[in-house]
Write a protein that holds these residues in place. Sequence first.
Motif, PDB file in Angstrom:
ATOM      1  N   GLN A 187       0.839  -1.196   0.000  1.00  0.00           N
ATOM      2  CA  GLN A 187       0.000   0.000   0.000  1.00  0.00           C
ATOM      3  C   GLN A 187       0.874   1.245   0.000  1.00  0.00           C
ATOM      4  O   GLN A 187       2.045   1.191   0.315  1.00  0.00           O
ATOM      5  N   ALA A 188       0.286   2.356  -0.390  1.00  0.00           N
ATOM      6  CA  ALA A 188       0.953   3.656  -0.297  1.00  0.00           C
ATOM      7  C   ALA A 188       0.234   4.433   0.799  1.00  0.00           C
ATOM      8  O   ALA A 188      -0.998   4.385   0.889  1.00  0.00           O
ATOM      9  N   SER A 189       0.983   5.141   1.599  1.00  0.00           N
ATOM     10  CA  SER A 189       0.357   5.892   2.688  1.00  0.00           C
ATOM     11  C   SER A 189      -0.407   7.096   2.125  1.00  0.00           C
ATOM     12  O   SER A 189      -0.060   7.634   1.067  1.00  0.00           O
ATOM     13  N   ALA A 190      -1.430   7.487   2.830  1.00  0.00           N
ATOM     14  CA  ALA A 190      -2.213   8.654   2.423  1.00  0.00           C
ATOM     15  C   ALA A 190      -1.311   9.890   2.366  1.00  0.00           C
ATOM     16  O   ALA A 190      -1.452  10.724   1.469  1.00  0.00           O
ATOM     17  N   GLU A 191      -0.385   9.996   3.300  1.00  0.00           N
ATOM     18  CA  GLU A 191       0.530  11.143   3.332  1.00  0.00           C
ATOM     19  C   GLU A 191       1.383  11.196   2.070  1.00  0.00           C
ATOM     20  O   GLU A 191       1.530  12.258   1.454  1.00  0.00           O
ATOM     21  N   ASP A 192       1.925  10.042   1.656  1.00  0.00           N
ATOM     22  CA  ASP A 192       2.741   9.999   0.443  1.00  0.00           C
ATOM     23  C   ASP A 192       1.913  10.347  -0.793  1.00  0.00           C
ATOM     24  O   ASP A 192       2.377  11.058  -1.683  1.00  0.00           O
ATOM     25  N   VAL A 193       0.706   9.834  -0.858  1.00  0.00           N
ATOM     26  CA  VAL A 193      -0.167  10.105  -2.003  1.00  0.00           C
ATOM     27  C   VAL A 193      -0.537  11.582  -2.044  1.00  0.00           C
ATOM     28  O   VAL A 193      -0.523  12.208  -3.111  1.00  0.00           O
ATOM     29  N   GLU A 194      -0.825  12.172  -0.889  1.00  0.00           N
ATOM     30  CA  GLU A 194      -1.172  13.596  -0.839  1.00  0.00           C
ATOM     31  C   GLU A 194       0.003  14.465  -1.303  1.00  0.00           C
ATOM     32  O   GLU A 194      -0.190  15.421  -2.053  1.00  0.00           O
ATOM     33  N   LYS A 195       1.207  14.120  -0.862  1.00  0.00           N
ATOM     34  CA  LYS A 195       2.392  14.869  -1.305  1.00  0.00           C
ATOM     35  C   LYS A 195       2.546  14.772  -2.820  1.00  0.00           C
ATOM     36  O   LYS A 195       2.843  15.762  -3.489  1.00  0.00           O
ATOM     37  N   TRP A 196       2.375  13.564  -3.348  1.00  0.00           N
ATOM     38  CA  TRP A 196       2.513  13.336  -4.787  1.00  0.00           C
ATOM     39  C   TRP A 196       1.466  14.137  -5.559  1.00  0.00           C
ATOM     40  O   TRP A 196       1.789  14.847  -6.499  1.00  0.00           O
ATOM     41  N   LEU A 197       0.207  14.054  -5.130  1.00  0.00           N
ATOM     42  CA  LEU A 197      -0.857  14.778  -5.829  1.00  0.00           C
ATOM     43  C   LEU A 197      -0.657  16.290  -5.745  1.00  0.00           C
ATOM     44  O   LEU A 197      -0.935  17.012  -6.707  1.00  0.00           O
ATOM     45  N   SER A 198      -0.198  16.759  -4.610  1.00  0.00           N
ATOM     46  CA  SER A 198       0.032  18.202  -4.444  1.00  0.00           C
ATOM     47  C   SER A 198       1.143  18.710  -5.357  1.00  0.00           C
ATOM     48  O   SER A 198       1.184  19.898  -5.690  1.00  0.00           O
ATOM     49  N   SER A 199       2.027  17.816  -5.774  1.00  0.00           N
ATOM     50  CA  SER A 199       3.142  18.241  -6.628  1.00  0.00           C
ATOM     51  C   SER A 199       2.773  18.275  -8.106  1.00  0.00           C
ATOM     52  O   SER A 199       3.527  18.812  -8.914  1.00  0.00           O
ATOM     53  N   TRP A 200       1.627  17.727  -8.465  1.00  0.00           N
ATOM     54  CA  TRP A 200       1.221  17.679  -9.879  1.00  0.00           C
ATOM     55  C   TRP A 200       1.177  19.073 -10.476  1.00  0.00           C
ATOM     56  O   TRP A 200       0.664  20.011  -9.882  1.00  0.00           O
ATOM     57  N   GLY A 201       1.756  19.214 -11.650  1.00  0.00           N
ATOM     58  CA  GLY A 201       1.724  20.483 -12.359  1.00  0.00           C
ATOM     59  C   GLY A 201       2.783  21.471 -11.906  1.00  0.00           C
ATOM     60  O   GLY A 201       2.888  22.562 -12.456  1.00  0.00           O
ATOM     61  N   GLU A 215       6.895  22.546 -10.942  1.00  0.00           N
ATOM     62  CA  GLU A 215       8.223  22.280 -11.494  1.00  0.00           C
ATOM     63  C   GLU A 215       8.887  21.095 -10.804  1.00  0.00           C
ATOM     64  O   GLU A 215       9.748  20.444 -11.365  1.00  0.00           O
ATOM     65  N   ASN A 216       8.489  20.833  -9.568  1.00  0.00           N
ATOM     66  CA  ASN A 216       9.089  19.757  -8.776  1.00  0.00           C
ATOM     67  C   ASN A 216       8.121  18.594  -8.611  1.00  0.00           C
ATOM     68  O   ASN A 216       7.966  18.063  -7.517  1.00  0.00           O
ATOM     69  N   GLU A 217       7.492  18.200  -9.713  1.00  0.00           N
ATOM     70  CA  GLU A 217       6.520  17.103  -9.645  1.00  0.00           C
ATOM     71  C   GLU A 217       7.212  15.823  -9.193  1.00  0.00           C
ATOM     72  O   GLU A 217       8.250  15.438  -9.733  1.00  0.00           O
ATOM     73  N   LEU A 218       6.619  15.180  -8.219  1.00  0.00           N
ATOM     74  CA  LEU A 218       7.193  13.967  -7.638  1.00  0.00           C
ATOM     75  C   LEU A 218       6.743  12.734  -8.410  1.00  0.00           C
ATOM     76  O   LEU A 218       5.665  12.717  -8.998  1.00  0.00           O
ATOM     77  N   PRO A 219       7.550  11.664  -8.369  1.00  0.00           N
ATOM     78  CA  PRO A 219       7.112  10.405  -8.968  1.00  0.00           C
ATOM     79  C   PRO A 219       6.026   9.774  -8.074  1.00  0.00           C
ATOM     80  O   PRO A 219       5.907  10.113  -6.896  1.00  0.00           O
ATOM     81  N   ALA A 220       5.272   8.867  -8.648  1.00  0.00           N
ATOM     82  CA  ALA A 220       4.229   8.188  -7.868  1.00  0.00           C
ATOM     83  C   ALA A 220       4.871   7.479  -6.683  1.00  0.00           C
ATOM     84  O   ALA A 220       5.979   6.954  -6.793  1.00  0.00           O
ATOM     85  N   PRO A 221       4.195   7.487  -5.541  1.00  0.00           N
ATOM     86  CA  PRO A 221       4.780   6.831  -4.366  1.00  0.00           C
ATOM     87  C   PRO A 221       4.878   5.320  -4.572  1.00  0.00           C
ATOM     88  O   PRO A 221       4.059   4.726  -5.267  1.00  0.00           O
ATOM     89  N   LYS A 222       5.883   4.735  -3.976  1.00  0.00           N
ATOM     90  CA  LYS A 222       6.074   3.292  -4.055  1.00  0.00           C
ATOM     91  C   LYS A 222       5.192   2.619  -3.002  1.00  0.00           C
ATOM     92  O   LYS A 222       5.030   3.123  -1.895  1.00  0.00           O
ATOM     93  N   CYS A 223       4.657   1.491  -3.387  1.00  0.00           N
ATOM     94  CA  CYS A 223       3.851   0.720  -2.441  1.00  0.00           C
ATOM     95  C   CYS A 223       4.797  -0.116  -1.563  1.00  0.00           C
ATOM     96  O   CYS A 223       5.833  -0.587  -2.022  1.00  0.00           O
TER      97      CYS A 223
END
Length: 92
Positions: free
Chosen positions: A66-80, A82-90
């Motif tokens: 699973q991916a933590s909600a915190e990691d997913v939120e960070k990833w989604l917040s970075s969309w669009g 300049e520092n877009e993050l890669p998808a979190p690892k499960c």
Amino acid sequence: MAVATSVKLENELKVRVQNLATARRRTSHWIMHEAIAQYVEREEKREAFREETLKAWEEFQQTGLQASAEDVEKWLSSWGSENELPAPKCRP
């Protein structure tokens, strides 16, 4: 190839369809066909989503990954950004 079928409607609904058809300058047949087509498309998508969800749940039960909600939120917040993050690892 189109095939004729019949649908029984309560009189009130039939009148509503006819009124809408008149307002839209379409036939009652067109209104009903469009309504059924849109309903079927929406429900097919809903069913596909339900099946995908069940598959994901089964996979989680087997692997525990699973991916933590915190990691997913960070990833989604970075969309669009300049520092877009890669998808979190499960992880387990």
